[in-house]
Design a protein around this motif. Structure first.
Motif, short mmCIF file in Angstrom:
data_model
loop_
_atom_site.label_atom_id
_atom_site.label_comp_id
_atom_site.label_asym_id
_atom_site.label_seq_id
_atom_site.Cartn_x
_atom_site.Cartn_y
_atom_site.Cartn_z
N LEU A 1 -8.96 -21.87 10.17
CA LEU A 1 -8.97 -20.78 9.21
C LEU A 1 -9.94 -21.17 8.10
CD1 LEU A 1 -6.15 -20.64 10.70
CD2 LEU A 1 -5.28 -19.51 8.66
N SER A 2 -11.10 -20.51 8.05
CA SER A 2 -12.18 -20.99 7.18
C SER A 2 -12.24 -20.26 5.82
CB SER A 2 -13.53 -20.89 7.89
OG SER A 2 -13.77 -19.59 8.37
N GLY A 3 -11.13 -20.22 5.13
CA GLY A 3 -11.14 -19.78 3.73
C GLY A 3 -10.67 -18.36 3.47
N ASP A 4 -10.32 -18.09 2.20
CA ASP A 4 -9.74 -16.81 1.77
C ASP A 4 -8.54 -16.46 2.64
OD1 ASP A 4 -11.60 -16.66 -0.20
OD2 ASP A 4 -12.59 -14.84 0.52
N VAL A 5 -7.67 -17.44 2.82
CA VAL A 5 -6.51 -17.23 3.68
C VAL A 5 -5.47 -16.34 3.02
CG1 VAL A 5 -6.86 -19.33 5.01
CG2 VAL A 5 -5.49 -19.44 2.92
N GLY B 1 -6.22 -12.17 -9.79
CA GLY B 1 -7.17 -12.43 -10.87
C GLY B 1 -8.57 -12.75 -10.40
N VAL B 2 -8.85 -12.52 -9.12
CA VAL B 2 -10.18 -12.80 -8.59
C VAL B 2 -11.19 -11.78 -9.11
CG1 VAL B 2 -11.55 -13.09 -6.48
CG2 VAL B 2 -9.16 -13.83 -6.53
N TYR B 3 -10.73 -10.54 -9.31
CA TYR B 3 -11.58 -9.48 -9.87
C TYR B 3 -10.69 -8.56 -10.71
CZ TYR B 3 -9.71 -6.94 -5.81
OH TYR B 3 -8.87 -6.38 -4.87
N PRO B 4 -11.25 -7.82 -11.65
CA PRO B 4 -10.46 -6.96 -12.53
C PRO B 4 -9.67 -5.91 -11.74
CG PRO B 4 -12.68 -7.20 -13.39
CD PRO B 4 -12.68 -7.81 -12.02
N GLY B 5 -8.40 -5.77 -12.08
CA GLY B 5 -7.56 -4.76 -11.44
C GLY B 5 -7.07 -5.13 -10.07
N GLN B 6 -7.22 -6.40 -9.67
CA GLN B 6 -6.81 -6.79 -8.32
C GLN B 6 -5.32 -6.58 -8.07
OE1 GLN B 6 -7.32 -10.95 -7.39
NE2 GLN B 6 -7.04 -10.66 -5.19
N GLU B 7 -4.51 -6.68 -9.12
CA GLU B 7 -3.07 -6.54 -8.96
C GLU B 7 -2.70 -5.17 -8.34
OE1 GLU B 7 -4.21 -5.42 -13.17
OE2 GLU B 7 -4.62 -7.08 -11.80
N ASN B 8 -3.56 -4.17 -8.53
CA ASN B 8 -3.30 -2.84 -7.96
C ASN B 8 -3.53 -2.81 -6.45
OD1 ASN B 8 -2.81 -1.75 -10.57
ND2 ASN B 8 -5.02 -1.55 -10.88
N ASP B 9 -4.22 -3.83 -5.93
CA ASP B 9 -4.54 -3.89 -4.50
C ASP B 9 -3.61 -4.82 -3.73
OD1 ASP B 9 -6.69 -2.24 -5.10
OD2 ASP B 9 -8.08 -3.92 -5.34
N LEU B 10 -2.59 -5.36 -4.41
CA LEU B 10 -1.75 -6.39 -3.79
C LEU B 10 -0.37 -5.87 -3.40
CD1 LEU B 10 -2.52 -9.43 -6.14
CD2 LEU B 10 -3.45 -9.00 -3.85
N ASP B 11 0.09 -6.34 -2.23
CA ASP B 11 1.47 -6.14 -1.82
C ASP B 11 2.35 -7.27 -2.34
OD1 ASP B 11 1.92 -3.76 -0.52
OD2 ASP B 11 1.30 -4.51 1.44
N PHE C 1 -6.16 -26.00 11.18
CA PHE C 1 -6.91 -26.50 10.02
C PHE C 1 -7.14 -25.33 9.06
CE2 PHE C 1 -8.13 -28.98 13.73
CZ PHE C 1 -7.88 -30.27 13.30
N ILE C 2 -6.81 -25.54 7.79
CA ILE C 2 -6.94 -24.48 6.79
C ILE C 2 -7.84 -24.95 5.65
CG2 ILE C 2 -5.73 -22.95 5.20
CD1 ILE C 2 -3.28 -23.13 6.93
N MET C 3 -8.86 -24.16 5.39
CA MET C 3 -9.85 -24.44 4.34
C MET C 3 -9.74 -23.39 3.24
SD MET C 3 -14.01 -24.38 4.83
CE MET C 3 -14.10 -26.07 5.41
N PRO C 4 -10.00 -23.75 1.97
CA PRO C 4 -9.97 -22.75 0.91
C PRO C 4 -11.26 -21.95 0.83
CG PRO C 4 -10.45 -24.89 -0.03
CD PRO C 4 -10.19 -25.11 1.44
N GLY C 5 -11.19 -20.81 0.15
CA GLY C 5 -12.35 -19.99 -0.16
C GLY C 5 -12.26 -19.51 -1.59
N ASN C 6 -13.07 -18.56 -1.96
CA ASN C 6 -13.13 -18.13 -3.36
C ASN C 6 -11.90 -17.33 -3.82
OD1 ASN C 6 -14.71 -16.34 -1.47
ND2 ASN C 6 -14.50 -14.94 -3.20
N VAL D 1 -6.18 -20.57 -4.19
CA VAL D 1 -5.71 -21.21 -5.41
C VAL D 1 -6.20 -22.65 -5.47
CG1 VAL D 1 -3.70 -21.71 -6.86
CG2 VAL D 1 -3.72 -19.69 -5.41
N VAL D 2 -7.51 -22.79 -5.57
CA VAL D 2 -8.18 -24.05 -5.91
C VAL D 2 -9.32 -23.65 -6.83
CG1 VAL D 2 -7.59 -25.19 -3.72
CG2 VAL D 2 -9.74 -23.94 -3.92
N ARG D 3 -10.05 -24.64 -7.35
CA ARG D 3 -11.17 -24.28 -8.22
C ARG D 3 -12.21 -23.49 -7.43
NH1 ARG D 3 -13.67 -30.19 -8.38
NH2 ARG D 3 -15.14 -30.01 -6.67
N LEU D 4 -12.93 -22.62 -8.15
CA LEU D 4 -13.93 -21.77 -7.50
C LEU D 4 -15.18 -22.56 -7.11
CD1 LEU D 4 -14.78 -18.90 -6.67
CD2 LEU D 4 -15.67 -18.59 -8.99
N ALA D 5 -15.58 -23.53 -7.97
CA ALA D 5 -16.83 -24.26 -7.75
C ALA D 5 -16.73 -25.13 -6.50
CB ALA D 5 -17.17 -25.11 -8.97
#
Length: 468
Positions: free
Chosen positions: A253-257, A262-272, A297-302, A305-309
């Motif tokens: 699983l290569s990220g954004d699992v 808080g990734v973008y403004p108003g994201q809470e309206n798009d969440l279940d 194997f699980i990798m993080p993406g942007n 919940v890890v740092r973005l950089a």
């Protein structure tokens, strides 16, 4: 805890245990934010000597963490804090490692330093990092190329067809050309551009039963547009252990699992699911259904919940504790060794930059951008674009070892191809079209799993899309 962040408190802690700390040891603890490891530094050996030395501290971070299975996982020491000096060290490391690849080619034997080349007449060969790219009023391409000691202007003349060469700032290239001292400054007129590139390789067709590694990406659990039914259908197919699933041994699983918050403004309206930890718990419920003889194997993406950089570290112990023992967390990017094959996995944030830079590349067709990364032996050749990078003494985006398989994700499209024997893929998403994607007129190609046979060149595409 204040104890682990303040030099005075750290010294008081060790003094309570009758231990003196050398300056070098303290510098490493503070520089690398190793406060959480302080209790484990008080070993029997340290207590007996009464001193905590630099070597005692380094022992905790220099020992590779390896899983004792039939694959190799080494988790590097990825820094969380950096300095201006780390920027310099990162670019020097990039230059030196890629330069070695370039000068190994037969065309680049007899390479000069730039300072030496400027004093030479006739044809020369140099290697440098591109610091500036521009076009002259006559349509020639002009580069400022620098090595560790000097720099020189390089001209790619349009009558030689070199002005159409794709040159990216901060990439490392070799140049074969002629030095000219006739003007106000010494310049180089290029005849040929040499890149580190991927050497042609034959895929080893072994007469063995297939062993499949499956690639998926951008699951986005927690989003209202997460394709849960498709994902469950895919998990159910794996559980049946029929057809190709019978030979499936690895799942990546290569990220954004998860979709995060808080990734973008108003994201809470798009969440279940609003709580990110609950999103990971939900993901774990699905992944725990995967048979235990399949290594996950699980990798993080942007979105995770890890740092973005980048490079991004592995998930926290709290998150990883949600998953069963057959699940291994990877940093981003990572070169994973499976059954003696190298699988390069990168979430792919730099693809946003590459799609803008590479002629013909698009979000719907990203294969040419992936090939340009392989040519340059670097996952994020342009610094300062849309790819946040935290510098360290080692550039983790350099592609040292030629991969057998190259996996990315991030952009929610699906592309696969083969470049000089390297099978590559931009893995599919498991999220339907979002409002932002509608606004951008982009339609993702979701719910696709790709299977690579590690014993042959076979690649199988499994489509789990249901009718929307």
């Amino acid at each position: 805890m204040e104890l682990f962040n303040d030099k005075t408190k750290i010294l008081e802690y060790f003094q309570k245990h009758g231990i003196l700390v050398t300056k070098e040891a303290m510098d490493i603890i503070l520089e690398r934010s190793m406060g959480d490891l302080i209790p484990s530094m008080i070993s029997d050996e340290v207590i007996q000597s009464g001193y905590l030395t630099e070597n005692d501290v380094l022992k905790l971070i220099s020992t590779p963490k390896r899983e004792k299975m039939d694959f190799e996982v080494y988790i590097p020491d990825i820094k969380s804090h950096s300095s201006v000096e780390d920027f310099r060290k990162m670019f020097v490391d990039r230059y030196e490692r890629i330069r070695k690849m370039i000068i190994q080619s037969s065309e680049m034997r007899g390479t000069y330093k730039i300072s030496t080349a400027k004093k030479t007449y006739g044809k020369v060969k140099i290697v440098g990092m591109v610091s500036e790219v521009s076009t002259t009023k006559n349509g020639h391409k002009k580069l400022l190329l620098e090595d560790l000691d000097d720099n020189i202007n390089v001209f790619l003349l349009k009558n030689k067809g070199l002005n159409n060469e794709l040159i990216i700032e901060d990439e490392v290239i070799g140049v074969i050309g002629s030095v000219s001292n006739s003007g106000r400054e010494t310049v180089l007129f290029a005849d040929e551009i040499i890149r580190p590139d991927i050497p042609y390789k034959m895929i080893d067709e072994q007469k063995k039963p297939p062993v499949y590694v499956a690639s998926i990406s951008d699951i986005h659990v927690g989003s209202k547009t997460f394709r849960e039914n498709d994902f469950k259908k895919m998990i159910a197919w794996i559980k049946k252990s029929m057809d190709e699933a019978e030979s499936l041994k690895y799942l990546i699983l290569s990220g954004d699992v998860v979709d995060g918050i808080g990734v973008y403004p108003g994201q809470e309206n798009d969440l279940d699911v609003l709580n990110p930890l609950e999103q990971y718990e939900k993901l774990a419920e699905y992944i725990d259904e995967v048979p235990e003889d399949v290594n996950v194997f699980i990798m993080p993406g942007n979105h995770d919940v890890v740092r973005l950089a980048e490079p991004q570290p592995i998930f926290s112990k709290k998150i990883s504790s949600f998953f069963k023992s057959n699940t291994v967390m990877l940093p981003n990017p990572y070169n994973l060794r499976l059954e003696g094959k190298n699988v390069l996995v990168y979430h792919g944030m730099s693809l946003n930059d590459m799609i803008e830079l590479v002629p013909g590349a698009s979000y719907a067709s990203v294969g040419s951008a992936l090939e340009e990364l392989l040519k340059r032996r670097h996952l994020a050749p342009r610094y300062g674009g849309k790819t946040p990078i935290i510098p360290s003494e080692r550039d983790y985006h350099v592609i040292d070892e030629v991969p057998d398989i190259f996996i990315t994700g991030h952009i929610h499209s699906y592309s696969q191809g083969n470049y000089r024997g390297v099978r590559y893929i931009n893995a599919s998403t498991w999220q339907s079209q979002t409002e932002y994607q509608k606004m951008m007129n982009f339609s993702p190609n979701p719910a696709i799993m790709t299977l690579f046979d590690l014993n042959s060149n076979t690649t199988i595409v499994k489509d789990f899309k249901s009718e929307d």
